[in-house]
Design a protein around this motif. Structure first.
Motif, PDB file in Angstrom:
ATOM      1  N   ALA A   1       0.388 -10.394  94.896  1.00 58.47           N
ATOM      2  CA  ALA A   1       0.726  -8.991  95.167  1.00 58.47           C
ATOM      3  C   ALA A   1       0.763  -8.585  96.418  1.00 58.47           C
ATOM      4  O   ALA A   1       1.921  -7.959  96.589  1.00 58.47           O
ATOM      5  N   SER A   2       0.345  -9.308  97.475  1.00 53.33           N
ATOM      6  CA  SER A   2       0.996  -8.945  98.909  1.00 53.33           C
ATOM      7  C   SER A   2       2.398  -9.352  98.888  1.00 53.33           C
ATOM      8  O   SER A   2       3.319  -8.930  99.454  1.00 53.33           O
ATOM      9  N   ALA A   3       2.502 -10.648  98.393  1.00 56.39           N
ATOM     10  CA  ALA A   3       4.123 -11.346  98.388  1.00 56.39           C
ATOM     11  C   ALA A   3       5.269 -10.286  97.881  1.00 56.39           C
ATOM     12  O   ALA A   3       6.077  -9.923  98.424  1.00 56.39           O
ATOM     13  N   LEU A   4       4.723  -9.650  96.686  1.00 49.07           N
ATOM     14  CA  LEU A   4       5.577  -8.860  95.794  1.00 49.07           C
ATOM     15  C   LEU A   4       5.781  -7.497  96.497  1.00 49.07           C
ATOM     16  O   LEU A   4       6.696  -6.942  96.648  1.00 49.07           O
ATOM     17  N   LEU A   5       4.758  -7.027  97.092  1.00 46.99           N
ATOM     18  CA  LEU A   5       4.742  -5.754  97.825  1.00 46.99           C
ATOM     19  C   LEU A   5       6.046  -5.564  98.940  1.00 46.99           C
ATOM     20  O   LEU A   5       6.594  -4.824  99.231  1.00 46.99           O
ATOM     21  N   VAL A   6       5.816  -6.769  99.869  1.00 51.38           N
ATOM     22  CA  VAL A   6       6.504  -7.114 100.918  1.00 51.38           C
ATOM     23  C   VAL A   6       7.994  -7.237 100.515  1.00 51.38           C
ATOM     24  O   VAL A   6       9.072  -6.505 101.022  1.00 51.38           O
ATOM     25  N   ASP A   7       8.262  -8.006  99.594  1.00 49.34           N
ATOM     26  CA  ASP A   7       9.458  -8.228  98.782  1.00 49.34           C
ATOM     27  C   ASP A   7      10.311  -7.127  98.287  1.00 49.34           C
ATOM     28  O   ASP A   7      11.446  -7.064  98.530  1.00 49.34           O
ATOM     29  N   TYR A   8       9.391  -6.122  97.686  1.00 50.60           N
ATOM     30  CA  TYR A   8       9.913  -5.140  97.095  1.00 50.60           C
ATOM     31  C   TYR A   8      10.509  -4.053  98.244  1.00 50.60           C
ATOM     32  O   TYR A   8      11.446  -3.415  98.323  1.00 50.60           O
ATOM     33  N   VAL A   9       9.634  -4.033  99.052  1.00 49.43           N
ATOM     34  CA  VAL A   9      10.096  -3.142 100.779  1.00 49.43           C
ATOM     35  C   VAL A   9      11.628  -3.610 101.133  1.00 49.43           C
ATOM     36  O   VAL A   9      12.223  -3.017 101.365  1.00 49.43           O
ATOM     37  N   LEU A  10      11.504  -5.068 100.958  1.00 48.68           N
ATOM     38  CA  LEU A  10      12.596  -5.726 101.787  1.00 48.68           C
ATOM     39  C   LEU A  10      14.013  -5.554 100.722  1.00 48.68           C
ATOM     40  O   LEU A  10      15.064  -5.505 101.125  1.00 48.68           O
ATOM     41  N   THR A  11      13.478  -5.389  99.388  1.00 46.46           N
ATOM     42  CA  THR A  11      14.662  -5.333  98.515  1.00 46.46           C
ATOM     43  C   THR A  11      15.588  -4.155  98.627  1.00 46.46           C
ATOM     44  O   THR A  11      16.591  -3.787  98.810  1.00 46.46           O
ATOM     45  N   VAL A  12      14.490  -2.966  98.709  1.00 44.22           N
ATOM     46  CA  VAL A  12      15.227  -1.621  99.091  1.00 44.22           C
ATOM     47  C   VAL A  12      15.955  -1.822 100.695  1.00 44.22           C
ATOM     48  O   VAL A  12      17.278  -1.245 100.547  1.00 44.22           O
ATOM     49  N   ALA A  13      15.494  -2.219 101.832  1.00 42.14           N
ATOM     50  CA  ALA A  13      16.182  -2.430 102.866  1.00 42.14           C
ATOM     51  C   ALA A  13      17.010  -3.350 102.872  1.00 42.14           C
ATOM     52  O   ALA A  13      18.280  -2.777 103.330  1.00 42.14           O
ATOM     53  N   VAL A  14      17.304  -4.481 102.298  1.00 39.79           N
ATOM     54  CA  VAL A  14      18.582  -5.276 102.218  1.00 39.79           C
ATOM     55  C   VAL A  14      19.499  -4.556 101.401  1.00 39.79           C
ATOM     56  O   VAL A  14      20.825  -4.516 101.733  1.00 39.79           O
ATOM     57  N   SER A  15      19.171  -4.074 100.224  1.00 41.18           N
ATOM     58  CA  SER A  15      20.203  -3.679  99.277  1.00 41.18           C
ATOM     59  C   SER A  15      20.987  -2.468  99.996  1.00 41.18           C
ATOM     60  O   SER A  15      22.134  -2.214  99.877  1.00 41.18           O
ATOM     61  N   ILE A  16      19.964  -1.343 100.426  1.00 42.59           N
ATOM     62  CA  ILE A  16      20.736  -0.526 101.056  1.00 42.59           C
ATOM     63  C   ILE A  16      21.520  -0.695 102.232  1.00 42.59           C
ATOM     64  O   ILE A  16      22.703  -0.087 102.292  1.00 42.59           O
ATOM     65  N   SER A  17      21.037  -1.652 103.234  1.00 44.73           N
ATOM     66  CA  SER A  17      21.865  -1.991 104.247  1.00 44.73           C
ATOM     67  C   SER A  17      23.257  -2.645 103.997  1.00 44.73           C
ATOM     68  O   SER A  17      24.378  -2.254 104.448  1.00 44.73           O
ATOM     69  N   SER A  18      23.110  -3.407 102.846  1.00 45.11           N
ATOM     70  CA  SER A  18      24.250  -4.209 102.533  1.00 45.11           C
ATOM     71  C   SER A  18      25.129  -3.076 101.731  1.00 45.11           C
ATOM     72  O   SER A  18      26.504  -3.242 101.942  1.00 45.11           O
ATOM     73  N   GLY A  19      24.857  -2.057 101.044  1.00 43.64           N
ATOM     74  CA  GLY A  19      25.718  -1.227 100.482  1.00 43.64           C
ATOM     75  C   GLY A  19      26.454  -0.397 101.500  1.00 43.64           C
ATOM     76  O   GLY A  19      27.570   0.051 101.446  1.00 43.64           O
ATOM     77  N   VAL A  20      25.773  -0.092 102.589  1.00 37.30           N
ATOM     78  CA  VAL A  20      26.266   0.640 103.707  1.00 37.30           C
ATOM     79  C   VAL A  20      27.440  -0.119 104.514  1.00 37.30           C
ATOM     80  O   VAL A  20      28.495   0.352 104.890  1.00 37.30           O
ATOM     81  N   GLU A  21      27.266  -1.504 104.418  1.00 35.60           N
ATOM     82  CA  GLU A  21      27.999  -2.301 105.215  1.00 35.60           C
ATOM     83  C   GLU A  21      29.334  -2.314 104.368  1.00 35.60           C
ATOM     84  O   GLU A  21      30.415  -2.150 104.668  1.00 35.60           O
ATOM     85  N   ASN A  22      29.071  -2.529 103.031  1.00 36.67           N
ATOM     86  CA  ASN A  22      30.408  -2.648 102.064  1.00 36.67           C
ATOM     87  C   ASN A  22      31.122  -1.169 102.073  1.00 36.67           C
ATOM     88  O   ASN A  22      32.428  -1.281 102.070  1.00 36.67           O
ATOM     89  N   LEU A  23      30.424  -0.049 102.131  1.00 40.83           N
ATOM     90  CA  LEU A  23      31.167   1.089 101.969  1.00 40.83           C
ATOM     91  C   LEU A  23      31.721   1.395 103.309  1.00 40.83           C
ATOM     92  O   LEU A  23      32.719   1.833 103.470  1.00 40.83           O
ATOM     93  N   GLY A  24      31.149   0.800 104.623  1.00 43.98           N
ATOM     94  CA  GLY A  24      31.606   0.887 105.782  1.00 43.98           C
ATOM     95  C   GLY A  24      32.986   0.182 106.102  1.00 43.98           C
ATOM     96  O   GLY A  24      33.704   0.851 106.967  1.00 43.98           O
ATOM     97  N   SER A  25      33.391  -0.611 105.215  1.00 42.47           N
ATOM     98  CA  SER A  25      34.644  -1.260 105.391  1.00 42.47           C
ATOM     99  C   SER A  25      35.712  -0.382 105.001  1.00 42.47           C
ATOM    100  O   SER A  25      36.816  -0.823 105.242  1.00 42.47           O
TER     101      SER A  25
END
Length: 695
Positions: free
Chosen positions: A127-151
């Motif tokens: 449960a601890s591992a998944l909760l951390v990974d879910y938070v990181l999923t949001v952070a990584v996906s949003i950040s990567s999307g911003v970088e793709n859009l920023g190009s």
């Protein structure tokens, strides 16, 4: 006092004013009996639960090439073999999780499997591992999307953090509207992205293999300055392992389907298993296609492009913006600025934003299950107005926003923290499934069923071995690059949830109703009214005893039916104990507690205007500030509303937990404790406990 009263009288008006924008943003509240209408068909479930692994093809190939660039261009020829290893791992994980969704369709996913078969500690680790990974999923996906859009949009890349946080807020509002509505919003861009990537792969293959045309990426003429020249032996092997672990980002989110089985339409397990297979097939095809086209078009990537990428022997400099692999491949295959290039670029940026939706479905559901098991605050267990787990959604958004701000929305830095948690859950879950099949094989006699179980056990055994091996690789290769932060987050989650469970267990033991007579059921004095109850425990018995002594003309216990299972358990316990006070249960289809009580007492007042209604509320008294966060504040909300209802008397029957006594003793030691009325009485003699008469 007049100001305070004026502010209090203004509360109902303020409540209505704040309710209007809430309804505009997330829609009207839904009745509990409409939960079935929010279940998802496979065509909607695929973009809802699989958007993360599907969208990872936008950045996972690039992460592989970035790591290989450390050894220079010569290491790029290893990328097809790394892609093959990722494909084998993907199909292994998909096949393993197909066993999970059939064996455990309740929605607990990895947590339930580990908790049931390996024990509470393993379950809490997952449960601890998944909760951390879910938070990181949001952070990584949003950040990567911003970088793709920023190009394509310079403003976005110049204000990365602001745009990333804004997207988190927007995605949160979409999810607060409910799973089904958010799924419809996500379906179109996800399918457009899949269509765009497959068009890219097919057209690129046709141009290269059939027409024999040469395609060159914008960086095809660049050179890579290797950070470490001539790697060989163990150093090269370690680099390949690190590249493989980066490519494993394509597997994140696979477990979300096993956690979200209850959201599928019936037959739930079969639909979830089919969606898993479709997701795996699409993801590996797109991942391999992008890697293949990147090699064919001579894409160049570097971890430090400003100094490691050379144009005509000269570093490109700090002003160079390194486009993602998928953008470079699209420019080579479709042509820069063409309709298909723009369509794929827009769909890629959008689907990366929406990929975070996998976490928005997984985190709140897992949080609800953990709250039900008393590992997280109870507020995470209840559904909001739109039948989504609103509190969990808001907590996830807040944690992801903090992470995005701390890492400056840099996906390359954030991805180093990624996938550690998901492979911890993969490994423990598959190990738990092996034990699950061993336990069932020990009692199963039917030969056909035993063969099926043995086959399933073999799949899960291989999955446990392979994912465990990958976990070791990920820890070794990513620890110093940031994986330690994810491990620290897991430890913090584990410790916090353990402490919360310990608190709830202590309170439960302390307030458990005894079988025989106790001091809490002795009648102290007389009064009437409606006693509000949620469960039969010591605070309830004390409130009932107090109410009996009030000698009211009528006395009844009142409970609000929010959860059918809890309501049934309360009624059965009430009848089993033979409590003489009649129990009335009000149905609350919108899961509200305050309003049904208010409406009921108002109706009593209308029927007998000259009577006074007394509402008796049992309450906990706690001694630590954080304990207030762990208990529902419905009593406080009820008192606030009832105080403004004419003819209604409110009585609180406090039940002091041990922590409140400890707080009082601590305060006395600091000479800060003042009993009620002590200011009027003056100083007290500590020996006799009587007023000294001195001022």
């Amino acid at each position: 006092m007049g100001t305070a009263l004026a502010e209090a009288l203004r509360l109902p008006v303020v409540s209505k004013l704040t309710d209007v924008p809430k309804r505009i943003l997330i829609g009207r509240a839904l009745r509990s009996d409409r939960l079935g209408e929010t279940l998802l068909p496979k065509r909607i479930a695929l973009p809802v639960f699989a958007s993360d692994p599907l969208s990872s093809v936008a950045y996972a190939p690039g992460e592989v090439l970035l790591v290989l660039s450390v050894a220079g261009l010569s290491a790029y020829h290893f990328s097809p073999w790394i892609a093959a290893a990722v494909v084998v791992l993907m199909f292994t994980v998909v096949a393993s999780y197909r066993q999970n969704v059939h064996a455990y369709p309740s929605g607990g996913g990895d947590y339930e499997v580990a908790n049931t078969n390996l024990g509470p500690r393993a379950g809490l680790t997952v449960a601890s591992a998944l909760l951390v990974d879910y938070v990181l999923t949001v952070a990584v996906s949003i950040s990567s999307g911003v970088e793709n859009l920023g190009s394509a949009v310079p403003f976005v890349i110049e204000h990365k953090v602001l745009c990333a946080v804004g997207m988190i807020v927007l995605l949160t509002l979409m999810n607060l509207r409910g799973v089904r509505e958010s799924g419809k919003l996500f379906a179109i861009p996800t399918y457009v992205f899949v269509f765009g990537v497959f068009s890219l792969i097919l057209w690129g293959a046709f141009r290269g293999l059939v027409l024999g045309e040469s395609m060159a990426a914008p960086t095809a003429d660049f050179e890579i300055k290797p950070e470490q020249q001539g790697l060989a032996g163990f150093a090269l092997f370690f680099l390949l392992l690190r590249a493989f672990s980066s490519g494993c980002a394509a597997l994140t989110g696979v477990e979300a389907i096993s956690n979200g089985v209850p959201a599928f339409r019936k037959p739930k397990s079969r639909n979830a298993a089919t969606t898993l297979f479709m997701m795996g097939l699409l993801a590996v095809t797109m991942f391999c296609g992008i890697i293949g086209l990147a090699m064919a078009t001579d894409v160049k990537m570097a971890e430090k492009p400003a100094i490691d990428l050379l144009r005509d022997g000269t570093p490109v400099g700090a002003g160079y913006v390194q486009d993602p692999v998928i953008s470079q491949v699209a420019a080579a295959v479709f042509g820069d600025g063409t309709f298909m290039f723009v369509l794929l670029a827009a769909a890629t940026a959008l689907v990366l934003f929406l990929a975070a939706n996998t976490a928005y479905n997984g985190f709140p559901l897992l949080g609800s299950i953990l709250a039900q098991d008393r590992y997280l605050p109870r507020q995470l267990h209840t559904r909001g107005d739109r039948l989504a787990f609103s509190n969990g959604i808001v907590v996830l958004a807040g944690a992801a926003a903090v992470l995005v701000y701390a890492y400056d929305a840099d996906s390359t830095r954030l991805i180093q923290l990624y996938i550690v948690g998901v492979f911890v859950s993969f490994t423990l879950s598959q190990t738990g499934m092996v034990r699950h099949w061993n336990r069932h094989l020990a009692v199963e006699k039917d030969p056909a069923e035993r063969r099926r179980m043995i086959r399933s056990r073999a799949i899960n055994t291989f999955g446990a071995f392979f994912t465990g091996l990958v976990l070791v690789v990920v820890l070794v290769t990513k620890f110093t690059h940031g994986a330690w932060v994810a491990l620290l987050g897991m430890v913090i989650f584990y410790g916090t949830m353990t402490a919360i469970r310990r608190h709830y267990d202590r309170v439960s033991d302390e307030i458990a109703a005894p079988e025989g007579p106790s001091e809490d059921s002795v009648r102290p004095s007389r009064v009437h009214s409606i006693v509000l109850v949620s469960k039969v425990h010591k605070p309830t018995l004390r409130a009932l005893a107090y109410a009996k002594l009030m000698r009211s003309h009528t006395l009844e216990a009142l409970s609000i039916g929010v959860d059918p299972a809890e309501t049934k358990a309360l009624r059965e316990e009430w009848e089993r104990r033979g409590i003489e006070v009649p129990l009335k249960i009000l149905d609350s289809p919108f899961r509200e507690v305050t309003r049904p009580v208010i409406d009921y007492v108002k109706r009593l007042r209308r029927e007998s205007p000259r009577d006074v209604v007394s509402v008796i509320i049992p309450e906990y008294v706690v001694g630590h500030w954080y304990e207030h966060l762990l208990h529902n504040q419905s009593a406080l909300r009820l008192k606030g509303r009832l105080l403004f209802t004419p003819g209604i008397m409110v009585t609180s029957v406090p039940y002091q937990l041990r922590s409140s006594e400890a707080a009082k003793l601590r305060a006395r030691k600091r000479q800060e404790w003042n009993a009620p009325g002590s200011v009027r009485r003056g100083p007290v003699d500590e020996r006799t406990k009587e007023p000294t008469g001195k001022e």
